[in-house]
Design a protein around this motif. Sequence first.
Motif, PDB file in Angstrom:
ATOM      1  N   VAL A  82       0.878  -1.170   0.000  1.00  0.00           N
ATOM      2  CA  VAL A  82       0.000   0.000   0.000  1.00  0.00           C
ATOM      3  C   VAL A  82       0.914   1.218   0.000  1.00  0.00           C
ATOM      4  O   VAL A  82       1.543   1.531   1.007  1.00  0.00           O
ATOM      5  N   VAL A  83       1.010   1.867  -1.149  1.00  0.00           N
ATOM      6  CA  VAL A  83       1.886   3.033  -1.280  1.00  0.00           C
ATOM      7  C   VAL A  83       1.077   4.308  -1.135  1.00  0.00           C
ATOM      8  O   VAL A  83       1.421   5.184  -0.346  1.00  0.00           O
ATOM      9  N   ASN A  84       0.006   4.433  -1.895  1.00  0.00           N
ATOM     10  CA  ASN A  84      -0.837   5.630  -1.826  1.00  0.00           C
ATOM     11  C   ASN A  84      -2.030   5.409  -0.906  1.00  0.00           C
ATOM     12  O   ASN A  84      -2.115   5.993   0.148  1.00  0.00           O
ATOM     13  N   ASN A  85      -2.963   4.565  -1.332  1.00  0.00           N
ATOM     14  CA  ASN A  85      -4.115   4.265  -0.487  1.00  0.00           C
ATOM     15  C   ASN A  85      -4.636   2.862  -0.787  1.00  0.00           C
ATOM     16  O   ASN A  85      -4.181   2.209  -1.729  1.00  0.00           O
ATOM     17  N   VAL A  86      -5.561   2.417   0.016  1.00  0.00           N
ATOM     18  CA  VAL A  86      -6.088   1.058  -0.114  1.00  0.00           C
ATOM     19  C   VAL A  86      -6.777   0.866  -1.457  1.00  0.00           C
ATOM     20  O   VAL A  86      -6.601  -0.164  -2.114  1.00  0.00           O
ATOM     21  N   ARG A  87      -7.542   1.849  -1.918  1.00  0.00           N
ATOM     22  CA  ARG A  87      -8.266   1.728  -3.190  1.00  0.00           C
ATOM     23  C   ARG A  87      -7.305   1.454  -4.352  1.00  0.00           C
ATOM     24  O   ARG A  87      -7.523   0.532  -5.147  1.00  0.00           O
ATOM     25  N   GLU A  88      -6.236   2.222  -4.455  1.00  0.00           N
ATOM     26  CA  GLU A  88      -5.282   2.036  -5.552  1.00  0.00           C
ATOM     27  C   GLU A  88      -4.604   0.678  -5.465  1.00  0.00           C
ATOM     28  O   GLU A  88      -4.370   0.027  -6.485  1.00  0.00           O
ATOM     29  N   THR A  89      -4.310   0.245  -4.255  1.00  0.00           N
ATOM     30  CA  THR A  89      -3.688  -1.066  -4.080  1.00  0.00           C
ATOM     31  C   THR A  89      -4.650  -2.171  -4.476  1.00  0.00           C
ATOM     32  O   THR A  89      -4.261  -3.139  -5.134  1.00  0.00           O
ATOM     33  N   LEU A  90      -5.923  -2.033  -4.123  1.00  0.00           N
ATOM     34  CA  LEU A  90      -6.928  -3.024  -4.525  1.00  0.00           C
ATOM     35  C   LEU A  90      -7.044  -3.103  -6.044  1.00  0.00           C
ATOM     36  O   LEU A  90      -7.184  -4.194  -6.602  1.00  0.00           O
ATOM     37  N   GLU A  91      -6.986  -1.960  -6.710  1.00  0.00           N
ATOM     38  CA  GLU A  91      -7.026  -1.955  -8.172  1.00  0.00           C
ATOM     39  C   GLU A  91      -5.826  -2.706  -8.740  1.00  0.00           C
ATOM     40  O   GLU A  91      -5.956  -3.465  -9.706  1.00  0.00           O
ATOM     41  N   GLN A  92      -4.662  -2.540  -8.138  1.00  0.00           N
ATOM     42  CA  GLN A  92      -3.470  -3.269  -8.583  1.00  0.00           C
ATOM     43  C   GLN A  92      -3.620  -4.764  -8.342  1.00  0.00           C
ATOM     44  O   GLN A  92      -3.236  -5.578  -9.185  1.00  0.00           O
ATOM     45  N   VAL A  93      -4.206  -5.134  -7.204  1.00  0.00           N
ATOM     46  CA  VAL A  93      -4.434  -6.547  -6.881  1.00  0.00           C
ATOM     47  C   VAL A  93      -5.389  -7.159  -7.890  1.00  0.00           C
ATOM     48  O   VAL A  93      -5.153  -8.258  -8.407  1.00  0.00           O
ATOM     49  N   LEU A  94      -6.470  -6.455  -8.200  1.00  0.00           N
ATOM     50  CA  LEU A  94      -7.445  -6.971  -9.164  1.00  0.00           C
ATOM     51  C   LEU A  94      -6.813  -7.151 -10.534  1.00  0.00           C
ATOM     52  O   LEU A  94      -7.052  -8.156 -11.207  1.00  0.00           O
ATOM     53  N   THR A  95      -5.999  -6.202 -10.944  1.00  0.00           N
ATOM     54  CA  THR A  95      -5.311  -6.304 -12.234  1.00  0.00           C
ATOM     55  C   THR A  95      -4.357  -7.487 -12.232  1.00  0.00           C
ATOM     56  O   THR A  95      -4.309  -8.266 -13.194  1.00  0.00           O
ATOM     57  N   ALA A  96      -3.613  -7.646 -11.153  1.00  0.00           N
ATOM     58  CA  ALA A  96      -2.633  -8.730 -11.066  1.00  0.00           C
ATOM     59  C   ALA A  96      -3.286 -10.104 -11.050  1.00  0.00           C
ATOM     60  O   ALA A  96      -2.723 -11.068 -11.573  1.00  0.00           O
ATOM     61  N   THR A  97      -4.484 -10.197 -10.471  1.00  0.00           N
ATOM     62  CA  THR A  97      -5.157 -11.496 -10.376  1.00  0.00           C
ATOM     63  C   THR A  97      -6.121 -11.746 -11.532  1.00  0.00           C
ATOM     64  O   THR A  97      -6.677 -12.835 -11.643  1.00  0.00           O
ATOM     65  N   GLY A  98      -6.337 -10.732 -12.357  1.00  0.00           N
ATOM     66  CA  GLY A  98      -7.255 -10.890 -13.479  1.00  0.00           C
ATOM     67  C   GLY A  98      -8.718 -10.830 -13.067  1.00  0.00           C
ATOM     68  O   GLY A  98      -9.594 -11.181 -13.845  1.00  0.00           O
ATOM     69  N   SER A  99      -8.993 -10.369 -11.852  1.00  0.00           N
ATOM     70  CA  SER A  99     -10.369 -10.249 -11.376  1.00  0.00           C
ATOM     71  C   SER A  99     -10.937  -8.905 -11.794  1.00  0.00           C
ATOM     72  O   SER A  99     -10.212  -7.956 -12.036  1.00  0.00           O
ATOM     73  N   SER A 100     -12.257  -8.837 -11.833  1.00  0.00           N
ATOM     74  CA  SER A 100     -12.888  -7.577 -12.207  1.00  0.00           C
ATOM     75  C   SER A 100     -13.441  -6.831 -11.000  1.00  0.00           C
ATOM     76  O   SER A 100     -13.667  -5.636 -11.056  1.00  0.00           O
ATOM     77  N   SER A 101     -13.679  -7.552  -9.885  1.00  0.00           N
ATOM     78  CA  SER A 101     -14.195  -6.883  -8.698  1.00  0.00           C
ATOM     79  C   SER A 101     -14.034  -7.779  -7.490  1.00  0.00           C
ATOM     80  O   SER A 101     -13.784  -8.972  -7.591  1.00  0.00           O
ATOM     81  N   LEU A 102     -14.204  -7.171  -6.332  1.00  0.00           N
ATOM     82  CA  LEU A 102     -14.235  -7.900  -5.067  1.00  0.00           C
ATOM     83  C   LEU A 102     -15.653  -7.849  -4.533  1.00  0.00           C
ATOM     84  O   LEU A 102     -16.355  -6.865  -4.725  1.00  0.00           O
ATOM     85  N   SER A 103     -16.039  -8.885  -3.847  1.00  0.00           N
ATOM     86  CA  SER A 103     -17.353  -8.901  -3.218  1.00  0.00           C
ATOM     87  C   SER A 103     -17.345  -7.980  -2.005  1.00  0.00           C
ATOM     88  O   SER A 103     -16.350  -7.893  -1.289  1.00  0.00           O
ATOM     89  N   THR A 104     -18.443  -7.302  -1.778  1.00  0.00           N
ATOM     90  CA  THR A 104     -18.545  -6.445  -0.597  1.00  0.00           C
ATOM     91  C   THR A 104     -18.689  -7.275   0.671  1.00  0.00           C
ATOM     92  O   THR A 104     -18.624  -6.741   1.768  1.00  0.00           O
ATOM     93  N   GLU A 105     -18.872  -8.581   0.518  1.00  0.00           N
ATOM     94  CA  GLU A 105     -19.008  -9.476   1.666  1.00  0.00           C
ATOM     95  C   GLU A 105     -17.680 -10.083   2.084  1.00  0.00           C
ATOM     96  O   GLU A 105     -17.609 -10.781   3.083  1.00  0.00           O
ATOM     97  N   GLU A 106     -16.627  -9.840   1.329  1.00  0.00           N
ATOM     98  CA  GLU A 106     -15.329 -10.415   1.647  1.00  0.00           C
ATOM     99  C   GLU A 106     -14.611  -9.614   2.719  1.00  0.00           C
ATOM    100  O   GLU A 106     -14.740  -8.402   2.802  1.00  0.00           O
ATOM    101  N   ILE A 107     -13.849 -10.339   3.531  1.00  0.00           N
ATOM    102  CA  ILE A 107     -12.960  -9.686   4.485  1.00  0.00           C
ATOM    103  C   ILE A 107     -11.594  -9.631   3.833  1.00  0.00           C
ATOM    104  O   ILE A 107     -11.058 -10.651   3.397  1.00  0.00           O
ATOM    105  N   LEU A 108     -11.063  -8.457   3.751  1.00  0.00           N
ATOM    106  CA  LEU A 108      -9.781  -8.235   3.111  1.00  0.00           C
ATOM    107  C   LEU A 108      -8.690  -8.239   4.173  1.00  0.00           C
ATOM    108  O   LEU A 108      -8.785  -7.537   5.179  1.00  0.00           O
ATOM    109  N   THR A 109      -7.668  -9.035   3.962  1.00  0.00           N
ATOM    110  CA  THR A 109      -6.554  -9.079   4.892  1.00  0.00           C
ATOM    111  C   THR A 109      -5.478  -8.114   4.449  1.00  0.00           C
ATOM    112  O   THR A 109      -5.041  -8.144   3.289  1.00  0.00           O
ATOM    113  N   ILE A 110      -5.093  -7.238   5.350  1.00  0.00           N
ATOM    114  CA  ILE A 110      -3.984  -6.326   5.093  1.00  0.00           C
ATOM    115  C   ILE A 110      -2.862  -6.727   6.039  1.00  0.00           C
ATOM    116  O   ILE A 110      -2.992  -6.651   7.259  1.00  0.00           O
ATOM    117  N   ASP A 111      -1.778  -7.226   5.464  1.00  0.00           N
ATOM    118  CA  ASP A 111      -0.630  -7.625   6.259  1.00  0.00           C
ATOM    119  C   ASP A 111       0.244  -6.413   6.546  1.00  0.00           C
ATOM    120  O   ASP A 111       0.282  -5.470   5.757  1.00  0.00           O
TER     121      ASP A 111
END
Length: 75
Positions: A41-70
């Motif tokens: 997480v360099v700038n903010n969580v939103r930008e990092t999530l966008e990078q994660v989605l791009t890296a995994t080939g996903s289009s979105s995250l469920s609003t029901e998921e718990i996101l782990t931030i290490d």
Amino acid sequence: TGTPLDIPVDADAKQLEQVVNSLLQNTDPLPYAFYINDIEVVNNVRETLEQVLTATGSSSLSTEEILTIDYTPLS
């Protein structure tokens, strides 16, 4: 570091650092690095999530998921 909690997606690393120091009850605040799926997480969580989605080939995250931030202390 405890039970899951809600954080805003525009939270930046400095704000996450304040949360962790508070949860750990650090009398002297320590610097930390934060990661979502091994992407820092360099700038903010939103930008990092966008990078994660791009890296995994996903289009979105469920609003029901718990996101782990290490986190890891910086030297």
